[in-house]
Motif scaffolding. Structure first.
Motif, PDB file in Angstrom:
ATOM      1  N   GLY A 107       0.794  -1.216   0.000  1.00 21.52           N
ATOM      2  CA  GLY A 107       0.000   0.000   0.000  1.00 21.52           C
ATOM      3  C   GLY A 107       0.823   1.262   0.000  1.00 21.52           C
ATOM      4  O   GLY A 107       0.320   2.346   0.287  1.00 21.52           O
ATOM      5  N   GLY A 108       2.113   1.164  -0.323  1.00 21.52           N
ATOM      6  CA  GLY A 108       2.969   2.341  -0.377  1.00 21.52           C
ATOM      7  C   GLY A 108       3.423   2.789   0.994  1.00 21.52           C
ATOM      8  O   GLY A 108       3.121   2.157   2.009  1.00 21.52           O
ATOM      9  N   GLY A 109       4.145   3.905   1.037  1.00 24.33           N
ATOM     10  CA  GLY A 109       4.618   4.457   2.306  1.00 24.33           C
ATOM     11  C   GLY A 109       5.828   3.746   2.884  1.00 24.33           C
ATOM     12  O   GLY A 109       6.153   3.951   4.041  1.00 24.33           O
ATOM     13  N   HIS A 110       6.464   2.899   2.053  1.00 20.76           N
ATOM     14  CA  HIS A 110       7.627   2.163   2.551  1.00 20.76           C
ATOM     15  C   HIS A 110       8.823   2.350   1.625  1.00 20.76           C
ATOM     16  O   HIS A 110       9.542   1.406   1.316  1.00 20.76           O
ATOM     17  N   ALA A 111       9.009   3.549   1.107  1.00 17.41           N
ATOM     18  CA  ALA A 111      10.108   3.816   0.189  1.00 17.41           C
ATOM     19  C   ALA A 111      11.431   3.421   0.849  1.00 17.41           C
ATOM     20  O   ALA A 111      11.675   3.730   2.016  1.00 17.41           O
ATOM     21  N   VAL A 112      12.293   2.752   0.078  1.00 19.04           N
ATOM     22  CA  VAL A 112      13.598   2.310   0.571  1.00 19.04           C
ATOM     23  C   VAL A 112      14.686   3.066  -0.189  1.00 19.04           C
ATOM     24  O   VAL A 112      14.718   3.024  -1.419  1.00 19.04           O
ATOM     25  N   LEU A 113      15.557   3.705   0.550  1.00 19.69           N
ATOM     26  CA  LEU A 113      16.594   4.522  -0.079  1.00 19.69           C
ATOM     27  C   LEU A 113      17.668   3.649  -0.743  1.00 19.69           C
ATOM     28  O   LEU A 113      18.087   3.916  -1.870  1.00 19.69           O
ATOM     29  N   TYR A 114      18.130   2.614  -0.039  1.00 18.46           N
ATOM     30  CA  TYR A 114      19.142   1.708  -0.576  1.00 18.46           C
ATOM     31  C   TYR A 114      18.594   0.286  -0.517  1.00 18.46           C
ATOM     32  O   TYR A 114      18.446  -0.281   0.555  1.00 18.46           O
ATOM     33  N   ARG A 115      18.333  -0.274  -1.692  1.00 21.34           N
ATOM     34  CA  ARG A 115      17.762  -1.609  -1.756  1.00 21.34           C
ATOM     35  C   ARG A 115      18.854  -2.650  -1.812  1.00 21.34           C
ATOM     36  O   ARG A 115      19.970  -2.397  -2.239  1.00 21.34           O
ATOM     37  N   ARG A 116      18.521  -3.868  -1.377  1.00 22.50           N
ATOM     38  CA  ARG A 116      19.440  -5.000  -1.397  1.00 22.50           C
ATOM     39  C   ARG A 116      19.953  -5.246  -2.794  1.00 22.50           C
ATOM     40  O   ARG A 116      19.182  -5.212  -3.752  1.00 22.50           O
TER      41      ARG A 116
END
Length: 318
Positions: free
Chosen positions: A309-318
């Motif tokens: 549902g959004g709201g979980h932006a990740v700056l540095y992904r695996r």
């Protein structure tokens, strides 16, 4: 046994809207430690100095201001703070970030239980200048990394979350020229494993005024390359070093694509290929693999965010 001494080095310059939250988040940790905060105020002229002085009066003997009479820059400011740090463990953070409850004790417990760990980091929430939550710093989870892994993966660690042993001060004191945090991470990884706690126990403020990453992208890129070059050739296998160079080139190419600045690729690809410890065809194969993994990881992450549902932006992904 007496509690360990922890020195927290906080660098600030014109951050009057953030510095009080930063410093209070440290003194309110309630960790089993003898805590000392060194605040390097780099000649602030916006009222930051007065806020730091008031908090030092409120917490005498705990918060120690070190105001520079003239501006020395972020690297020299932090390096001097770390030179002044004493005790068993040292933390460092920027004055616009802050810690969440329980962070310091979790890290102390880990370092005291793992003698082979050089430094321990935590995940962080990301917030904007107004303090609104954006998402997470990374999606790494609980993990440990050696030098080879840090080269292959690139930089994904939150610098304001680090706690390291006093011997790790050399990561800064052995370097006399400006550096970015990745170079310090690589130094620590040469002297033990790096631990990452997946729980977000710090807060990282994204793209605030004065942010080196936001305002000096070319300079950060050059310092990132110097960080890779700082790793002694005999410290890792050629394949791991080449993978780190390929990851650097991937990031550079992606930025060139986003910014429409193709000259970045023309500038950096010959330099990377000339420095590579493996044959050119092998480096290009590593680069292609890195691009594919990066694109796949970003696509998968966006799908996962949408499913939540959004709201979980990740700056540095695996």
């Amino acid at each position: 046994m007496s509690p360990p001494r922890v020195t927290v080095c906080v660098a600030t310059c014109n951050q009057r809207g953030f510095i009080a939250q930063c410093l209070r988040s440290v003194v309110e940790q309630h960790a089993d430690a003898d805590l000392r905060l060194l605040v390097g105020d780099d000649a602030s002229d916006d009222g930051t100095s007065q806020i730091v002085a008031a908090l030092a009066d409120e917490y005498p003997g705990t918060i120690l201001p070190l105001r520079r009479p003239r501006r020395v820059g972020a690297f020299a400011n932090m390096r001097d703070l770390i030179a002044c740090a004493d005790g068993d463990f040292v933390a460092r953070m920027d004055g616009d970030d802050y810690w969440l409850p329980g962070k310091l004790q979790r890290q102390l417990d880990y370092l005291q239980a793992h003698a082979d760990c050089a430094a321990v980091y935590t995940n962080a929430i990301t917030v904007d200048a107004a303090g609104n939550r954006i998402g997470l710093f990374n999606d790494v989870g609980d993990a440990r990394f050696d030098l080879a892994a840090m080269l292959r993966r690139g930089n994904f660690l939150n610098n304001s979350s680090v706690l390291f042993r006093a011997s790790g001060r050399r990561a800064w004191l052995d370097v006399e020229v400006p550096q970015i945090d990745y170079r310090a991470h690589l130094w620590h990884a040469r002297h033990g494993h790096l631990a990452h706690l997946g729980e977000p126990l710090a807060a990282y403020r994204v793209a605030t005024r004065g942010s080196m990453v936001a305002e000096m992208n070319d300079r950060v890129r050059a310092l990132y390359w110097e960080a890779i070059q700082s790793v002694p050739r005999g410290a890792v296998a050629d394949a791991d070093l080449a993978a780190g160079m390929a990851d650097f080139m991937r990031k550079t190419a992606f930025h060139a694509l986003r910014s429409g600045n193709a000259s970045l690729v023309h500038e950096w690809l010959p330099r990377v290929m000339a420095a590579s410890p493996v044959a050119r065809w092998r480096l290009l194969a590593l680069l292609a693999s890195s691009v594919a993994r990066g694109a796949a990881g970003e696509a998968w992450g966006r799908l996962a965010d949408a499913a939540r549902g959004g709201g979980h932006a990740v700056l540095y992904r695996r």
